[in-house]
Motif scaffolding. Sequence first.
Motif, PDB file in Angstrom:
ATOM      1  N   THR A 175       0.830  -1.206   0.000  1.00  0.00           N
ATOM      2  CA  THR A 175       0.000   0.000   0.000  1.00  0.00           C
ATOM      3  C   THR A 175       0.865   1.257   0.000  1.00  0.00           C
ATOM      4  O   THR A 175       0.600   2.218  -0.730  1.00  0.00           O
ATOM      5  CB  THR A 175      -0.936   0.008   1.221  1.00  0.00           C
ATOM      6  N   ILE A 176       1.903   1.243   0.840  1.00  0.00           N
ATOM      7  CA  ILE A 176       2.822   2.383   0.886  1.00  0.00           C
ATOM      8  C   ILE A 176       3.503   2.571  -0.467  1.00  0.00           C
ATOM      9  O   ILE A 176       3.611   3.695  -0.981  1.00  0.00           O
ATOM     10  CB  ILE A 176       3.869   2.177   1.991  1.00  0.00           C
ATOM     11  N   ALA A 177       3.963   1.467  -1.043  1.00  0.00           N
ATOM     12  CA  ALA A 177       4.661   1.540  -2.331  1.00  0.00           C
ATOM     13  C   ALA A 177       3.753   2.109  -3.418  1.00  0.00           C
ATOM     14  O   ALA A 177       4.170   2.972  -4.211  1.00  0.00           O
ATOM     15  CB  ALA A 177       5.166   0.155  -2.725  1.00  0.00           C
ATOM     16  N   GLU A 178       2.521   1.643  -3.456  1.00  0.00           N
ATOM     17  CA  GLU A 178       1.582   2.117  -4.481  1.00  0.00           C
ATOM     18  C   GLU A 178       1.339   3.615  -4.363  1.00  0.00           C
ATOM     19  O   GLU A 178       1.234   4.326  -5.366  1.00  0.00           O
ATOM     20  CB  GLU A 178       0.266   1.362  -4.357  1.00  0.00           C
ATOM     21  N   ALA A 179       1.272   4.098  -3.127  1.00  0.00           N
ATOM     22  CA  ALA A 179       0.962   5.508  -2.907  1.00  0.00           C
ATOM     23  C   ALA A 179       2.181   6.419  -2.982  1.00  0.00           C
ATOM     24  O   ALA A 179       2.072   7.576  -3.399  1.00  0.00           O
ATOM     25  CB  ALA A 179       0.282   5.672  -1.545  1.00  0.00           C
ATOM     26  N   ARG A 180       3.341   5.904  -2.588  1.00  0.00           N
ATOM     27  CA  ARG A 180       4.492   6.779  -2.397  1.00  0.00           C
ATOM     28  C   ARG A 180       5.660   6.505  -3.333  1.00  0.00           C
ATOM     29  O   ARG A 180       6.338   7.449  -3.751  1.00  0.00           O
ATOM     30  CB  ARG A 180       4.969   6.663  -0.940  1.00  0.00           C
ATOM     31  N   ARG A 181       5.961   5.209  -3.578  1.00  0.00           N
ATOM     32  CA  ARG A 181       7.139   4.904  -4.393  1.00  0.00           C
ATOM     33  C   ARG A 181       6.962   3.524  -5.012  1.00  0.00           C
ATOM     34  O   ARG A 181       7.252   2.501  -4.373  1.00  0.00           O
ATOM     35  CB  ARG A 181       8.400   4.955  -3.544  1.00  0.00           C
ATOM     36  N   PRO A 182       6.478   3.454  -6.257  1.00  0.00           N
ATOM     37  CA  PRO A 182       6.170   2.163  -6.882  1.00  0.00           C
ATOM     38  C   PRO A 182       7.352   1.200  -6.939  1.00  0.00           C
ATOM     39  O   PRO A 182       7.156  -0.011  -6.981  1.00  0.00           O
ATOM     40  CB  PRO A 182       5.702   2.560  -8.289  1.00  0.00           C
ATOM     41  N   THR A 183       8.571   1.721  -6.924  1.00  0.00           N
ATOM     42  CA  THR A 183       9.760   0.863  -7.012  1.00  0.00           C
ATOM     43  C   THR A 183      10.253   0.377  -5.655  1.00  0.00           C
ATOM     44  O   THR A 183      11.249  -0.344  -5.582  1.00  0.00           O
ATOM     45  CB  THR A 183      10.902   1.614  -7.712  1.00  0.00           C
ATOM     46  N   MET A 184       9.577   0.760  -4.574  1.00  0.00           N
ATOM     47  CA  MET A 184      10.084   0.511  -3.225  1.00  0.00           C
ATOM     48  C   MET A 184      10.274  -0.970  -2.932  1.00  0.00           C
ATOM     49  O   MET A 184      11.315  -1.387  -2.407  1.00  0.00           O
ATOM     50  CB  MET A 184       9.145   1.126  -2.186  1.00  0.00           C
ATOM     51  N   ILE A 185       9.300  -1.800  -3.250  1.00  0.00           N
ATOM     52  CA  ILE A 185       9.396  -3.228  -2.933  1.00  0.00           C
ATOM     53  C   ILE A 185      10.536  -3.863  -3.716  1.00  0.00           C
ATOM     54  O   ILE A 185      11.309  -4.666  -3.175  1.00  0.00           O
ATOM     55  CB  ILE A 185       8.062  -3.939  -3.216  1.00  0.00           C
ATOM     56  N   ASP A 186      10.670  -3.498  -4.974  1.00  0.00           N
ATOM     57  CA  ASP A 186      11.770  -4.041  -5.781  1.00  0.00           C
ATOM     58  C   ASP A 186      13.113  -3.616  -5.206  1.00  0.00           C
ATOM     59  O   ASP A 186      14.063  -4.414  -5.169  1.00  0.00           O
ATOM     60  CB  ASP A 186      11.635  -3.559  -7.226  1.00  0.00           C
ATOM     61  N   GLU A 187      13.206  -2.397  -4.717  1.00  0.00           N
ATOM     62  CA  GLU A 187      14.460  -1.916  -4.124  1.00  0.00           C
ATOM     63  C   GLU A 187      14.795  -2.696  -2.855  1.00  0.00           C
ATOM     64  O   GLU A 187      15.956  -3.069  -2.640  1.00  0.00           O
ATOM     65  CB  GLU A 187      14.338  -0.417  -3.836  1.00  0.00           C
ATOM     66  N   ILE A 188      13.800  -2.937  -2.030  1.00  0.00           N
ATOM     67  CA  ILE A 188      14.041  -3.714  -0.806  1.00  0.00           C
ATOM     68  C   ILE A 188      14.476  -5.132  -1.164  1.00  0.00           C
ATOM     69  O   ILE A 188      15.400  -5.685  -0.549  1.00  0.00           O
ATOM     70  CB  ILE A 188      12.775  -3.736   0.077  1.00  0.00           C
ATOM     71  N   ARG A 189      13.829  -5.732  -2.148  1.00  0.00           N
ATOM     72  CA  ARG A 189      14.199  -7.094  -2.572  1.00  0.00           C
ATOM     73  C   ARG A 189      15.616  -7.140  -3.112  1.00  0.00           C
ATOM     74  O   ARG A 189      16.371  -8.078  -2.835  1.00  0.00           O
ATOM     75  CB  ARG A 189      13.208  -7.595  -3.621  1.00  0.00           C
TER      76      ARG A 189
END
Length: 319
Positions: free
Chosen positions: A108-122
């Motif tokens: 939810t955070i990624a969708e609203a704030r930074r779409p690449t966030m999950i990929d960056e964490i991975r």
Amino acid sequence: FLPRERALAPAELLASLEARVRACLADRGTDLAVSGLTTVESADDLEALRIALQAPALSFLAGSYGTHLALSTARRHPHAVHRLALLGVEGPDHTLKLPSAVDAVIATIAEARRPTMIDEIRRLRARLEEESVQVTFPGGQSIVLSAWDLQRWVAESLDTSREIDAMIGALPAMLDGEYGPLAQSALRERMPRPLNVMNLAMDCASFASAERLEQIRDEAPHSLLGTAMGFPLPDLCAVEGLPRLPDDFREPLRSDVPTLLVAGTFDGRTPVRNAHEVAATLTESRVFVVEGASHDLFRYSQVMDEVLAFLAGGDSSPE
């Protein structure tokens, strides 16, 4: 100090904590004190307070663990509870966090704030799983980081809006090799600090149902953060001498007490789904969802306006 010159495994940190808890419980008199550290005991204390105040009933404004206590009080002393305003809801079986619920909040955070966030964490997790990284601080002190340190840092960052902003802002620099925020977080994990046995005893007494424990075990290996959000639970609760409440404590509360449940869409500790699950068995309840809010719900003026209106007698019908 825990070792800084090599990567620290969760099992090593857990073993250190277990040893400290056992040593504390071995102190004369501590075992007697710990046995009374349960939410049931605290709920009964609140009833004793109500009687002492000669109040016909109490209204509760509660946040986080306080919501867990308020719900327990409504179960044990239903005649003594007038209204419940619960911010960041921890229901009877919500003490141990579900990895899937935490992942959903991150999405939810990624969708609203930074779409690449999950990929960056991975990508950062994969890099640190392949090879740990040594970071040297300006004073010459150094620390070795692992994927576990990253998972813990992300989990802890989901506590407040400010920390979420800082975490999102730090990810690109970390991919470029600037691990400063992660190194600072990992250093705090390794430094000596007081052990709060009260918090541990209360959480271990509430614990989790067998079904929720199984769900956590099934989800953790496939989730982004594993069990980092709830660490060191549930493992540390296996230390002999810590209290454990019976299974019926964790059953859903069924009540007609007017209840307002407030949840933030960015809250990784008490996600929105907690509020809906608790509301499902409360006949006079309303769920108020705040877009973009995290666990720090008390700082939002619109939340407090809703709460004050509700406690003054406002409607609790569903919205």
